[in-house]
Design a protein around this motif. Structure first.
Motif, mmCIF file in Angstrom:
data_model
loop_
_atom_site.group_PDB
_atom_site.id
_atom_site.type_symbol
_atom_site.label_atom_id
_atom_site.label_comp_id
_atom_site.label_asym_id
_atom_site.label_seq_id
_atom_site.Cartn_x
_atom_site.Cartn_y
_atom_site.Cartn_z
ATOM 1 N N ALA A 72 0.778 -1.396 0.021
ATOM 2 C CA ALA A 72 0.193 0.051 0.439
ATOM 3 C C ALA A 72 0.735 2.117 -0.168
ATOM 4 N N LEU A 73 1.691 1.404 0.348
ATOM 5 C CA LEU A 73 2.843 2.772 0.951
ATOM 6 C C LEU A 73 3.427 2.678 -0.774
ATOM 7 N N ASP A 74 3.978 1.826 -1.227
ATOM 8 C CA ASP A 74 4.392 1.724 -2.250
ATOM 9 C C ASP A 74 3.164 2.764 -2.989
ATOM 10 N N PRO A 276 7.420 -3.557 -9.942
ATOM 11 C CA PRO A 276 6.701 -3.366 -9.447
ATOM 12 C C PRO A 276 6.264 -1.176 -10.162
ATOM 13 N N ASP A 277 6.843 -0.495 -10.553
ATOM 14 C CA ASP A 277 6.295 0.679 -10.751
ATOM 15 C C ASP A 277 5.239 0.672 -11.813
ATOM 16 N N ALA A 278 5.274 -0.523 -13.252
ATOM 17 C CA ALA A 278 4.685 -0.583 -13.912
ATOM 18 C C ALA A 278 3.206 -1.030 -13.734
ATOM 19 N N ALA A 279 4.463 -2.005 -12.229
ATOM 20 C CA ALA A 279 1.836 -2.564 -11.821
ATOM 21 C C ALA A 279 1.610 -1.659 -10.841
ATOM 22 N N VAL A 280 2.127 -0.427 -10.162
ATOM 23 C CA VAL A 280 1.637 0.483 -9.442
ATOM 24 C C VAL A 280 0.875 2.008 -10.597
ATOM 25 N N ALA A 281 1.191 1.578 -11.550
ATOM 26 C CA ALA A 281 1.272 2.674 -12.899
ATOM 27 C C ALA A 281 -0.315 2.302 -13.627
#
Length: 317
Positions: A72-74, A276-281
């Motif tokens: 969540a914090l990410d 992770p960056d692509a997943a969050v985006a």
């Protein structure tokens, strides 16, 4: 070092060979490894694609729990600007299993609430592995009521194996706190969008996931009980978790067919933990679409739609 799951052994072996070749090349500048590395990378990518195209429910459970998966914090760090965390339930204590506060999502003011598991031993202990106590759910209610008062949309990030089952939590009214949080979700006059980013476990998840739009990451899981817990109850054998996972229909694909969730958010090849960056985006884009669809909808319609959505689950089976 990357953490590989058991079923990723073929990929781990290939990536290990690639790492060995690169290490050897560093010690010998005359050594040409480009062609061999390219061939091994292509083979590893194909193996990874084949494995993830045919994941079983129990394997998806393992991916959803991967230690390197974004939490969540990410998501808050990358998606929410001007974030101001709010703490405490104003009744008993601060519960760091649930994090939340005010911020801006793509320029729009909002309230965000998430269940945080932590990413190392110290932070996992501090956040209690994302298992909230009553004060955590009462904090969530406080935040949602604040959002309702000021007309701000609510974004929730769901990632918990379940509410904390300890004696102290029960003594302070765990079931009542979960029920009141669920009721608060249903009564909000502002849009509520929920994204299951890892595990959506039991009432611990539904307490903040009773939204107008429920989204789910491709390799997340969402269930009334963990596979291990179901196996212990049904067969008195936690070792049959694989069988329980298949029976429970816990995957995003199954839940979309059953009408429990509204959208599956694609993850990078190999799961969110690999990029992770692509997943969050991707999660952010899905939240933006959901909020846009709810823009301008009246409070009464939002309440009615949300209530009918959850009352209708299972009735058409």
């Amino acid at each position: 070092m990357k953490a590989f799951l058991d079923f990723e052994a073929p990929v781990a072996e290939l990536e290990g060979k690639i790492a060995e070749l690169r290490a050897l090349a560093q010690g010998d500048a005359s050594m040409s490894i480009a062609d061999e590395v390219k061939s091994l990378e292509k083979k590893a990518a194909k193996n990874l694609a084949d494995i993830y195209a045919a994941l079983e429910p129990w394997q998806k459970s393992q991916v959803a729990r991967h230690p390197e998966r974004p939490h969540a914090l990410d998501y808050i760090d990358k998606l929410i600007t001007d974030f101001v965390p709010l703490a405490g339930d104003r009744k008993f204590a601060e519960d760091e299993a649930i994090v939340g506060g005010l911020g801006r999502f793509r320029g729009r003011p909002c309230v965000v609430i998430g269940q945080e598991k932590g990413n190392d031993t110290q932070s996992r202990l501090r956040h209690n592995w994302g298992m909230a106590k009553p004060e955590g759910y009462r904090k969530a209610v406080r935040l949602m009521e604040t959002a309702d008062r000021f007309g701000l949309p609510v974004i929730t990030l769901v990632d918990t194996s379940g509410a904390y089952p300890g004696v102290d939590a029960e003594e302070r009214g765990q079931a009542e706190a979960i029920a009141r949080s669920t009721d608060c979700c249903l009564s909000l006059g502002v849009p509520l969008v929920s994204l299951v980013i890892g595990e959506g476990g039991s009432g611990g998840a539904i307490a903040i996931a009773t939204g107008n739009s429920v989204l789910m990451m491709e390799h997340a899981i969402y269930s009334v009980i963990s596979p291990e817990g179901a196996a212990s109850i049904l067969w008195r054998d936690a070792g049959r978790a694989k069988d329980a996972a298949a029976a429970l229909k816990i995957t995003a694909q199954d839940l979309k067919k059953l009408g429990v969730i509204d959208e599956i958010v694609p993850e990078p090849l190999g799961g969110a933990h690999r990029n992770p960056d692509a997943a969050v985006a991707a999660g952010g884009d899905a939240i933006a679409r959901a909020l846009q669809a709810l823009e301008g909808v009246s409070a009464e319609v939002l309440r009615t739609q949300r209530r009918e959505k959850f009352l209708g689950i299972g009735r058409g089976l």
